[in-house]
Design a protein around this motif. Structure first.
Motif, short mmCIF file in Angstrom:
data_model
loop_
_atom_site.label_atom_id
_atom_site.label_comp_id
_atom_site.label_asym_id
_atom_site.label_seq_id
_atom_site.Cartn_x
_atom_site.Cartn_y
_atom_site.Cartn_z
N GLY A 23 15.25 44.27 16.85
CA GLY A 23 14.96 45.70 16.90
C GLY A 23 13.93 46.15 15.88
N THR A 24 13.50 45.26 15.01
CA THR A 24 12.44 45.60 14.05
C THR A 24 11.05 45.40 14.66
OG1 THR A 24 12.43 43.36 13.16
CG2 THR A 24 13.89 44.97 12.10
N GLN A 25 10.97 44.73 15.83
CA GLN A 25 9.67 44.45 16.44
C GLN A 25 9.26 45.59 17.36
OE1 GLN A 25 9.37 40.47 18.18
NE2 GLN A 25 11.36 40.03 17.25
N ALA A 26 8.03 46.02 17.19
CA ALA A 26 7.56 47.15 17.99
C ALA A 26 7.62 46.84 19.48
CB ALA A 26 6.13 47.51 17.58
N GLY A 27 7.31 45.59 19.87
CA GLY A 27 7.34 45.25 21.28
C GLY A 27 8.72 45.38 21.88
N VAL A 28 9.72 44.93 21.15
CA VAL A 28 11.10 45.02 21.63
C VAL A 28 11.55 46.48 21.69
CG1 VAL A 28 13.50 44.42 21.09
CG2 VAL A 28 11.68 42.73 20.79
N VAL A 29 11.19 47.24 20.68
CA VAL A 29 11.55 48.67 20.67
C VAL A 29 10.89 49.38 21.85
CG1 VAL A 29 11.46 50.81 19.36
CG2 VAL A 29 11.87 48.65 18.17
N ALA A 30 9.64 49.01 22.13
CA ALA A 30 8.97 49.61 23.29
C ALA A 30 9.70 49.26 24.58
CB ALA A 30 7.52 49.12 23.35
N ASP A 31 10.18 48.02 24.69
CA ASP A 31 10.97 47.63 25.86
C ASP A 31 12.22 48.51 25.99
OD1 ASP A 31 9.14 45.67 26.41
OD2 ASP A 31 10.37 44.02 25.64
N ALA A 32 12.88 48.76 24.85
CA ALA A 32 14.08 49.59 24.87
C ALA A 32 13.74 51.01 25.30
CB ALA A 32 14.74 49.60 23.48
N LEU A 33 12.62 51.51 24.80
CA LEU A 33 12.21 52.87 25.17
C LEU A 33 11.90 52.95 26.66
CD1 LEU A 33 11.66 55.67 23.90
CD2 LEU A 33 9.26 55.00 23.68
N VAL A 34 11.24 51.93 27.18
CA VAL A 34 10.93 51.90 28.61
C VAL A 34 12.21 51.84 29.44
CG1 VAL A 34 9.90 50.49 30.44
CG2 VAL A 34 8.64 50.91 28.32
N SER A 35 13.17 51.01 29.02
CA SER A 35 14.46 50.94 29.73
C SER A 35 15.15 52.30 29.73
CB SER A 35 15.36 49.89 29.09
OG SER A 35 14.81 48.59 29.24
N ALA A 36 15.08 53.00 28.59
CA ALA A 36 15.71 54.33 28.50
C ALA A 36 14.99 55.33 29.40
CB ALA A 36 15.70 54.80 27.05
N VAL A 37 13.67 55.26 29.43
CA VAL A 37 12.91 56.16 30.31
C VAL A 37 13.31 55.94 31.76
CG1 VAL A 37 10.61 56.64 31.24
CG2 VAL A 37 10.95 56.47 28.76
N ARG A 38 13.44 54.68 32.16
CA ARG A 38 13.80 54.39 33.56
C ARG A 38 15.23 54.79 33.87
NH1 ARG A 38 10.28 48.82 33.33
NH2 ARG A 38 8.29 49.80 33.95
N THR A 39 16.08 54.85 32.83
CA THR A 39 17.47 55.28 33.04
C THR A 39 17.59 56.80 33.09
OG1 THR A 39 18.30 53.31 31.90
CG2 THR A 39 19.79 55.20 32.03
#
Length: 345
Positions: free
Chosen positions: A91-107
């Motif tokens: 969760g400290t990596q920007a790429g992983v956090v971006a993936d989480a944000l994208v998953s949340a947007v799609r939810t």
């Protein structure tokens, strides 16, 4: 110079607004850590600002376990839904956090996704926007809804221009990195049920692995980026950081520094404010011996009130100061401290 809190007035969206919220690591034992993890003050302020943008849900996305106290704090700030994605060290990596944000947007399918406009947040916002095929902007200081679309205002070229942007298009979710708004955050409310978020990681994120992670030496006192009062040491203090702290401590202020001060080793690099350091948006900024070079003042554009103490009457800092004192800091600061003591007596 005074920035308007995000979403202070105007129309509102019918769709939710999604806010990525940082959780601060407590200075406690590992056993207590989960229960004590708390949203950062800047994150809560962003949630409070987002609440003025929508009549629908304000959805807070936290990257870690959210306890009852953290949920109550988010609810008090205005969150009506809380998503939690426990990504561990990744969760400290920007790429992983971006993936989480994208998953949340799609939810959630929000009208807009907001992140804090620090270095990490900007990287997250940019990558998430690419993955979503959407729009992105950073350093926004004022968000409004106009004719059903989001507009963001920001200053550019070190404050020499103020621009307003219309962001996003039909069927897309813009991602906006916002300077921490200076809004009052209400106290805790009844906790909101926390929903676990499944995150789909991209191959690019999976290709990066955290090998080690160690905190860098940081200045003591309040967090600089989120502090409501900041006292900054410039070259004019001559390395006398005790003098700076003598004013900062009674004000409960964070201590910042110009690049020269950090180059000289008078304060840690983490205290550097400006173009190559931390951008700050305190309610009160006090510069001691700060000349006002543009690479420093570009990082304080969000300050509410600027007070400058400098012995050079021609120093550029006075062009942006709300209050200025031309004088030697070694003479002026003790008088300020003495007056503060008198007023508090």
């Amino acid at each position: 110079m005074t920035e308007i809190p995000a979403g202070s007035v105007g129309e509102t969206f019918d769709a939710p607004v999604l806010v990525l919220v940082d959780l601060e690591t407590p200075r406690a034992s590992a056993a207590e850590a989960v229960s004590l993890l708390a949203p950062s003050r800047a994150g809560l302020a962003l949630v409070a600002g987002a609440a003025a943008l929508t009549r629908a849900d304000v959805v807070a996305l936290a990257l870690g376990p959210v306890g009852a106290d953290a949920s109550a704090a988010l609810a008090g700030a205005g969150a009506t839904r809380v998503l939690a994605a426990d990504l561990g060290q990744a969760g400290t990596q920007a790429g992983v956090v971006a993936d989480a944000l994208v998953s949340a947007v799609r939810t959630v399918k929000p009208a807009v996704a907001l992140v804090l406009s620090d270095y990490h947040g900007k990287e997250v916002a940019a990558r998430a926007a690419v993955l979503l095929g959407s729009a992105c902007t950073a350093d926004a200081s004022d968000l409004r809804v106009r004719e059903g679309a989001l507009t963001a205002s920001k200053t550019v070229l070190s404050g020499s221009w103020s621009t307003t942007l219309r962001i996003g298009g039909a069927g897309t979710t813009p991602v906006v990195a916002v300077r921490a708004p200076e809004v009052e955050v209400p106290g805790p409310a009844a906790p909101v049920a926390v929903e676990a978020l499944d995150v789909v990681l991209t191959p690019e994120s999976l290709a990066v692995r955290v090998v080690s992670r160690e905190p860098a030496p940081t200045a003591s006192g309040p967090d600089l980026a989120g502090a409501r009062t900041v006292v900054v040491a410039g070259r004019g203090v001559g390395g006398d950081i005790d003098l700076v702290r003598s004013l900062a401590d009674p004000l409960g202020a964070a201590v910042g520094a110009t690049r020269v001060v950090c180059d000289e080793g008078w304060l840690e690099r983490s205290a550097q404010v400006g173009q190559t350091g931390v951008s700050i948006a305190p309610r009160l900024y006090i510069g001691l011996g700060v000349s006002g070079a543009i690479h420093h003042t570009s990082g304080i554009q969000g300050a509410g009130t600027v007070v400058a103490v400098c012995d050079d009457a021609e120093a550029p800092i006075f062009q942006m100061a709300d209050f200025g004192v031309v004088g030697d800091v070694t003479t002026v600061v003790p008088q300020l401290v003495e007056e503060l003591d008198r007023l508090r007596a």
